[in-house]
Each structure stands twice: as structure tokens, then as C-alpha cells.
Design a protein around this motif. Structure first.
Motif, PDB file in Angstrom:
ATOM      1  N   ALA A 108       4.333  -5.220 -45.542  1.00  0.00           N
ATOM      2  CA  ALA A 108       5.716  -5.099 -45.175  1.00  0.00           C
ATOM      3  C   ALA A 108       5.638  -3.932 -44.132  1.00  0.00           C
ATOM      4  CB  ALA A 108       6.389  -4.568 -46.382  1.00  0.00           C
ATOM      5  N   PRO A 110       5.064  -2.416 -40.579  1.00  0.00           N
ATOM      6  CA  PRO A 110       4.766  -3.191 -39.073  1.00  0.00           C
ATOM      7  C   PRO A 110       3.560  -3.070 -38.788  1.00  0.00           C
ATOM      8  CG  PRO A 110       7.134  -2.313 -39.008  1.00  0.00           C
ATOM      9  CD  PRO A 110       6.440  -1.606 -40.272  1.00  0.00           C
ATOM     10  N   SER A 148      15.652  -7.815 -44.063  1.00  0.00           N
ATOM     11  CA  SER A 148      16.657  -7.355 -43.087  1.00  0.00           C
ATOM     12  C   SER A 148      16.118  -7.828 -41.771  1.00  0.00           C
ATOM     13  CB  SER A 148      17.216  -5.801 -43.124  1.00  0.00           C
ATOM     14  OG  SER A 148      15.708  -5.131 -43.069  1.00  0.00           O
ATOM     15  N   GLU A 149      14.781  -7.901 -41.768  1.00  0.00           N
ATOM     16  CA  GLU A 149      14.225  -8.324 -40.290  1.00  0.00           C
ATOM     17  C   GLU A 149      14.538  -9.709 -39.909  1.00  0.00           C
ATOM     18  OE1 GLU A 149      11.011  -7.012 -38.709  1.00  0.00           O
ATOM     19  OE2 GLU A 149      10.746  -5.171 -39.718  1.00  0.00           O
ATOM     20  N   TYR A 176       6.238 -11.901 -38.771  1.00  0.00           N
ATOM     21  CA  TYR A 176       6.814 -11.209 -40.105  1.00  0.00           C
ATOM     22  C   TYR A 176       8.322 -11.916 -40.206  1.00  0.00           C
ATOM     23  CZ  TYR A 176       8.498  -7.914 -43.435  1.00  0.00           C
ATOM     24  OH  TYR A 176       9.282  -7.201 -45.011  1.00  0.00           O
ATOM     25  N   ASN A 205      15.340  -1.380 -45.615  1.00  0.00           N
ATOM     26  CA  ASN A 205      14.363  -0.449 -45.536  1.00  0.00           C
ATOM     27  C   ASN A 205      14.368   0.403 -46.893  1.00  0.00           C
ATOM     28  OD1 ASN A 205      14.722  -1.056 -42.657  1.00  0.00           O
ATOM     29  ND2 ASN A 205      13.081   0.836 -42.304  1.00  0.00           N
ATOM     30  N   ARG A 217       5.228   3.476 -41.853  1.00  0.00           N
ATOM     31  CA  ARG A 217       6.590   3.129 -41.769  1.00  0.00           C
ATOM     32  C   ARG A 217       7.257   4.769 -41.772  1.00  0.00           C
ATOM     33  NH1 ARG A 217       7.695  -1.045 -46.501  1.00  0.00           N
ATOM     34  NH2 ARG A 217       5.603  -0.469 -47.187  1.00  0.00           N
ATOM     35  N   PHE A 222       6.984  10.768 -41.984  1.00  0.00           N
ATOM     36  CA  PHE A 222       8.002  12.027 -41.730  1.00  0.00           C
ATOM     37  C   PHE A 222       7.504  12.976 -42.818  1.00  0.00           C
ATOM     38  CE2 PHE A 222      11.572  10.552 -38.771  1.00  0.00           C
ATOM     39  CZ  PHE A 222      10.533  10.228 -37.765  1.00  0.00           C
ATOM     40  N   VAL A 234       9.209  10.776 -33.735  1.00  0.00           N
ATOM     41  CA  VAL A 234      10.184   9.952 -33.506  1.00  0.00           C
ATOM     42  C   VAL A 234       9.933   9.019 -32.620  1.00  0.00           C
ATOM     43  CG1 VAL A 234      12.758   9.942 -32.955  1.00  0.00           C
ATOM     44  CG2 VAL A 234      11.978  11.812 -34.402  1.00  0.00           C
ATOM     45  N   GLN A 240      18.044   4.821 -32.476  1.00  0.00           N
ATOM     46  CA  GLN A 240      17.901   3.462 -33.317  1.00  0.00           C
ATOM     47  C   GLN A 240      18.387   4.011 -34.835  1.00  0.00           C
ATOM     48  OE1 GLN A 240      15.315   5.045 -32.210  1.00  0.00           O
ATOM     49  NE2 GLN A 240      13.342   4.538 -32.929  1.00  0.00           N
ATOM     50  N   ARG A 242      18.453   3.089 -39.100  1.00  0.00           N
ATOM     51  CA  ARG A 242      18.069   2.409 -40.433  1.00  0.00           C
ATOM     52  C   ARG A 242      18.755   3.043 -41.521  1.00  0.00           C
ATOM     53  NH1 ARG A 242      15.889   0.044 -36.744  1.00  0.00           N
ATOM     54  NH2 ARG A 242      13.971  -0.583 -36.556  1.00  0.00           N
ATOM     55  N   MET A 276      17.095   7.866 -36.357  1.00  0.00           N
ATOM     56  CA  MET A 276      15.483   8.365 -36.507  1.00  0.00           C
ATOM     57  C   MET A 276      15.406   9.829 -36.241  1.00  0.00           C
ATOM     58  SD  MET A 276      14.548   5.998 -38.009  1.00  0.00           S
ATOM     59  CE  MET A 276      16.010   5.433 -38.519  1.00  0.00           C
ATOM     60  N   ASN A 298       7.712   4.006 -28.496  1.00  0.00           N
ATOM     61  CA  ASN A 298       8.141   2.818 -29.386  1.00  0.00           C
ATOM     62  C   ASN A 298       7.161   1.860 -29.102  1.00  0.00           C
ATOM     63  OD1 ASN A 298       9.511   1.749 -31.547  1.00  0.00           O
ATOM     64  ND2 ASN A 298      11.203   2.411 -30.870  1.00  0.00           N
ATOM     65  N   ASP A 302      11.685  -3.270 -31.361  1.00  0.00           N
ATOM     66  CA  ASP A 302      12.039  -2.412 -32.223  1.00  0.00           C
ATOM     67  C   ASP A 302      13.631  -2.807 -32.468  1.00  0.00           C
ATOM     68  OD1 ASP A 302      12.089  -0.503 -34.362  1.00  0.00           O
ATOM     69  OD2 ASP A 302      12.619   0.977 -32.810  1.00  0.00           O
ATOM     70  N   ARG A 306      20.617  -1.054 -37.826  1.00  0.00           N
ATOM     71  CA  ARG A 306      20.306  -1.891 -39.074  1.00  0.00           C
ATOM     72  C   ARG A 306      21.081  -1.091 -40.056  1.00  0.00           C
ATOM     73  NH1 ARG A 306      14.508  -2.693 -40.481  1.00  0.00           N
ATOM     74  NH2 ARG A 306      14.152  -4.428 -38.886  1.00  0.00           N
TER      75      ARG A 306
HETATM   76  O1  UDX Z   1       6.685   7.552 -37.153  1.00  0.00           O
HETATM   77  C1  UDX Z   1       7.463   6.661 -36.864  1.00  0.00           C
HETATM   78  C2  UDX Z   1       7.476   5.406 -37.361  1.00  0.00           C
HETATM   79  C3  UDX Z   1       8.510   4.840 -37.333  1.00  0.00           C
HETATM   80  N1  UDX Z   1       9.576   5.171 -36.373  1.00  0.00           N
HETATM   81  C4  UDX Z   1      11.081   4.338 -36.220  1.00  0.00           C
HETATM   82  O2  UDX Z   1      11.488   4.258 -37.430  1.00  0.00           O
HETATM   83  C5  UDX Z   1      12.464   2.918 -37.531  1.00  0.00           C
HETATM   84  C6  UDX Z   1      11.936   2.323 -39.029  1.00  0.00           C
HETATM   85  O3  UDX Z   1      10.557   1.946 -38.742  1.00  0.00           O
HETATM   86  P1  UDX Z   1       9.643   1.320 -39.981  1.00  0.00           P
HETATM   87  O4  UDX Z   1       8.271   0.839 -39.466  1.00  0.00           O
HETATM   88  O5  UDX Z   1       9.865   2.331 -41.121  1.00  0.00           O
HETATM   89  O6  UDX Z   1      10.515   0.061 -40.260  1.00  0.00           O
HETATM   90  P2  UDX Z   1      11.053  -1.218 -39.665  1.00  0.00           P
HETATM   91  O7  UDX Z   1      12.677  -0.970 -40.065  1.00  0.00           O
HETATM   92  O8  UDX Z   1      10.984  -1.307 -38.280  1.00  0.00           O
HETATM   93  O9  UDX Z   1      10.812  -2.383 -40.592  1.00  0.00           O
HETATM   94  C7  UDX Z   1      11.006  -2.392 -42.002  1.00  0.00           C
HETATM   95  O10 UDX Z   1      12.378  -2.854 -42.367  1.00  0.00           O
HETATM   96  C8  UDX Z   1      12.257  -4.148 -42.958  1.00  0.00           C
HETATM   97  C9  UDX Z   1      11.100  -4.313 -43.597  1.00  0.00           C
HETATM   98  O11 UDX Z   1      11.315  -5.895 -44.145  1.00  0.00           O
HETATM   99  C10 UDX Z   1       9.790  -4.040 -43.216  1.00  0.00           C
HETATM  100  O12 UDX Z   1       8.987  -4.278 -44.234  1.00  0.00           O
HETATM  101  C11 UDX Z   1       9.824  -2.689 -42.944  1.00  0.00           C
HETATM  102  O13 UDX Z   1       8.844  -2.024 -42.474  1.00  0.00           O
HETATM  103  C12 UDX Z   1      11.898   2.237 -36.282  1.00  0.00           C
HETATM  104  O14 UDX Z   1      12.991   2.541 -35.147  1.00  0.00           O
HETATM  105  C13 UDX Z   1      10.707   2.985 -35.788  1.00  0.00           C
HETATM  106  O15 UDX Z   1      10.549   2.893 -34.221  1.00  0.00           O
HETATM  107  C14 UDX Z   1       9.588   6.421 -36.114  1.00  0.00           C
HETATM  108  O16 UDX Z   1      10.368   6.816 -35.559  1.00  0.00           O
HETATM  109  N2  UDX Z   1       8.461   7.247 -36.288  1.00  0.00           N
END
Ligand code: UDX
Ligand code: NAD
Length: 346
Positions: A108, A110, A148-149, A176, A205, A217, A222, A234, A240, A242, A276, A298, A302, A306
Motif C-alpha cells: 500500500a 507508494p 481513494s487512489e 497501483y 489514508n 507513508r 513523521f 514535508v 497538498q 490528505r 502536509m 516530491n 502526487d 483528498r
Molecule cells: O515523508 C513524507 C512522505 C509523504 N509526504 C506527502 O504526504 C502525502 C501522503 O503520502 P503517503 O505516501 O502517505 O500516501 P498517499 O496519500 O500518496 O497514498 C496513500 O493513500 C491511498 C492508499 O491507497 C495508499 O496505499 C496510500 O499510500 C503526499 O502528498 C506525500 O507527498 C510527505 O510530505 N512527507
């Protein structure tokens, strides 16, 4: 014979659901519900197993290839008479007699799903085909954990289930998100063509104890960074958004969907929406006010925003999340401190 479910739309079902395997009526039949959880050694899967095992009428079988999951997550059940763990890759067929299938198997995070994209798409497509074939053979009800992806980088906000999404079919996330979209298609085709009882959850998420510490993730990153005293990374631009759902709420939603009469797709997620930068500031405030927040590069595609519309989950499942982000983060901190051997300073 099981009742026919609906998703609130007019899907005509060509055939009635198949009858359960004759083994269910054999002299060895036990009145228990036998439940297969694929991906049950992973983060959400292992919490789901804990909840299902609380019911003494349930027998739980986990099939997992341990790509991102671990036996450690299930250690309290290993050896239990109502529990079985099988090392199995869902891209291969599986022959077991079960009444319900929770089909979660798929990396799950990325960084893990992009590590071997061909394997990820095989897991989503061939893995889901195999589990649908099993459901058809034994007459089991099957629930898919979609995502949600499937909404991609959404042009509609918040996202409700009628939105068809904005997905790049050739991008680095496509293995994915397109994989899950095909998995949803397969679920509905098996439902219409073979009468299989299906349930489709679109998970937003989710966070909580047992996430892999270096999972990649954002919430796990964090929290691990704050506990280790490292800068919170970040990814730009940081605006962006979530929406984060605590894992116990997610498990409750999945079980309600499985037990209810609606096929879905149904969004299951927490509508609280955070940038974020806001998430980093909250983690800093709650866990380690001394850490810095840094902006890093990034990754492609991305999604910029959401937030689930959960009207359907509220109306059809009587479900809504209970745990607010500020209450869930400290529960996850406890687990991370234990695993990182970094107790709280008093
Ligand atoms: O260290 C980080 C990691 C991620 N991020 C940001 O945090 C946001 C969330 O990223 P994540 O990797 O946690 O997850 P995503 O929202 O991209 O995908 C997620 O949501 C849908 C699910 O199906 C996926 O399995 C899940 O990983 C992104 O915008 C990413 O750019 C940071 O700012 N810092
Ligand atoms: N956690 C989230 O925020 C989130 C959001 C949307 C959807 N989902 C979906 O929920 C499910 C569980 O996610 P999670 O966060 O627990 O992830 P996870 O990576 O912790 O768990 C996935 C599990 O599936 C197993 N697996 C992977 N490929 C497999 C294969 N080919 N055969 C057998 N097992 C395999 C892994 O070893 C792991 O135990 C996934 O289907 C994911 O797409 C999760």
C-alpha cells in the motif's frame, strides 16, 4: 442462498449467486464462519484479524507472502485453534473452503508498490482474479480493499463514489491506482456475470500502530522522525491535503460493509482534511517540539487534494469515524517508541 446486494444503482444481475460448496453440508460441517484474510499479516489486515478473532464463531485463515507484512503482527494468534497462517502469493491460485474473503493483499505504501510495479499490477489483477475464482468455486462473499487512489488527482472535492477519477494511466503510480481500478472492474463483472456476492471499500489514508516504521507513508515517516529527533520531511509544496483515518475505525467500517447488504463501492475514511504542513506541525506539537520541519522534493503524480464524502457510509452502513487525528497520533507514538526503543522522557 444469500440475498442480492445493491450499490444503490440499477445493476441487473444475470445469474443468482452460486450455492456454497457441498463441503459446507458434509458431516464435518461446523457452524463457524470461516474467513480468509489475504494480506492479513500487514498493517490493516492484522488489526482486522484481531477484531475477527474476538468472535468465537469465527475461524480465520491468513494468506500472505510477507512482502510488507510480518508474522510479528499476528504472533498472538499463531497456534490458536481457530487461526491458520499460510505463506501464499495471491498471484497463484488458492484452494481453501471459506465463507467470506477479505481481499487486502497488495503493498500500500507508494515506495513499496513502486519498487516492483509489474508485480504490483499482477497482485491487483491476477490476485483479484484468483480470489474471485475462489469465491465463485466455494460461494463465498468477497470484499476488496480498493483505494481513494482510484480518484487519481481528483478534479472533484470532496470525492464521492460517483466520481470516475482523474488517473494517469502510464505514470509511476498507475501500477497501483489503475491496478485497483481493474480489480474493481473484475469485482463488478464477476458480480454481474456469475452472481458473486461482492463488497468494494474505497479506503482513504489510514494510520495506526503496526505500520512499518520505514514504510514511507507520511504519518509513519513523521512519527518515526519526531521520535528519533530528525527533521520532518514535508514533500513540496506541502499544501497538498490528505484525510487520515485511525485503523480501529477502518476495521469497523470494513466489517460493517462485509456484513451489510450493499455492494459498494463505498468510501471509508475520515473526512478531516489536513495539509502536509499542518500534519507536520501537529506531529511536532504533540510528539517533539524540538524537531525542525524541512521541505523536500516530491514524487511524480502526487494527488493535490483528498477528502472522502462519507454520506453513503453513514446512510448505508451507519458508520462514521470516531477517532480524531489528535487522539490517534499519540496511540501510534506509543507503538513507535516501543519498537524504536525510545521511551518518553518525563
Ligand atoms: O515523508 C513524507 C512522505 C509523504 N509526504 C506527502 O504526504 C502525502 C501522503 O503520502 P503517503 O505516501 O502517505 O500516501 P498517499 O496519500 O500518496 O497514498 C496513500 O493513500 C491511498 C492508499 O491507497 C495508499 O496505499 C496510500 O499510500 C503526499 O502528498 C506525500 O507527498 C510527505 O510530505 N512527507
Ligand atoms: N493503509 C492505507 O492507507 C490504505 C489506503 C487505501 C487502500 N489500502 C488497501 O488496504 C490494503 C492493506 O493495506 P495496508 O496499509 O495494510 O498495507 P500493508 O502493506 O501493510 O499490507 C499489505 C499486505 O499484503 C501482503 N501482500 C502484498 N502482496 C501480496 C501478494 N502478492 N500475495 C500475498 N500477500 C501479499 C503484504 O505482505 C502485506 O502483509 C491494501 O489492499 C491497500 O491497497 C490501504
Amino acid at each position: 442462498m444469500a440475498k442480492q446486494a445493491s450499490n444503490g444503482e440499477n445493476h441487473s444481475v444475470a445469474k443468482p449467486p452460486p450455492t456454497p460448496s457441498p463441503l459446507r453440508f458434509s458431516k464435518f460441517f461446523q457452524p463457524n464462519m470461516r474467513i480468509l484474510v489475504t494480506g492479513g499479516a500487514g498493517f490493516i489486515g492484522s488489526h482486522l484479524v484481531d477484531k475477527l478473532m474476538e468472535n468465537e464463531k469465527n475461524e480465520v485463515i491468513v494468506a500472505d507472502n510477507f512482502f510488507t507484512g510480518t508474522k510479528e503482527n499476528l504472533k498472538k494468534w499463531i497456534g490458536h485453534p481457530r487461526f491458520e497462517l499460510i505463506r501464499h502469493d495471491v498471484t497463484e491460485p488458492l484452494l481453501v473452503e471459506v465463507d467470506q474473503i477479505y481481499h487486502l493483499a497488495c503493498p500500500a505504501s507508494p515506495i513499496f508498490y513502486k519498487y516492483n510495479p509489474v508485480k504490483t499490477i499482477k497482485t491487483n489483477v491476477i490476485g483479484t482474479l484468483n480470489m474471485l475464482g475462489l469465491a465463485k468455486r466455494v460461494g463465498a462473499r468477497i470484499l476488496l480493499t480498493s483505494t481513494s487512489e482510484v480518484y487519481g488527482d481528483p478534479l472533484v472535492h470532496p470525492q464521492d463514489e460517483s466520481y470516475w477519477g482523474n488517473v494517469n494511466p502510464i505514470g509511476v503510480r498507475s501500477c497501483y491506482d489503475e491496478g485497483k481500478r481493474v480489480a474493481e472492474t473484475l469485482m463488478f463483472d464477476y458480480h454481474r456475470q456469475h452472481g458473486i456476492e461482492i463488497r468494494v471499500a474505497r479506503i482513504f489514508n489510514t494510520y495506526g500502530p503496526r505500520m512499518n516504521i520505514d514504510d514511507g507513508r507520511v504519518v509513519s515517516n513523521f512519527i518515526a522522525q519526531a521520535v528519533r529527533g530528525e527533521p520532518l520531511t514535508v514533500q513540496a509544496p506541502g499544501t497538498q491535503t490528505r484525510s487520515f483515518c485511525y485503523v480501529s475505525d477502518m476495521v469497523d467500517g470494513l466489517i460493517r460493509l462485509m456484513e451489510g447488504e450493499n455492494t459498494g463501492p463505498i468510501n471509508i475514511g475520515n473526512p478531516g482534511e489536513f495539509t502536509m504542513i499542518e500534519l507536520a506541525e501537529t506531529v511536532k506539537e504533540l510528539i517533539n517540539p524540538d524537531v525542525e520541519i524541512t521541505m523536500v522534493e516530491n514524487t511524480p503524480d502526487d494527488p493535490r487534494q483528498r477528502k472522502p464524502d462519507i454520506t453513503k457510509a453513514k446512510e448505508l452502513l451507519g458508520w462514521e469515524p470516531k477517532v480524531k487525528l489528535r487522539n490517534g497520533l499519540p496511540l501510534m507514538e506509543d507503538d513507535f517508541r516501543l519498537r524504536l526503543d525510545k521511551p518518553r522522557k518525563n
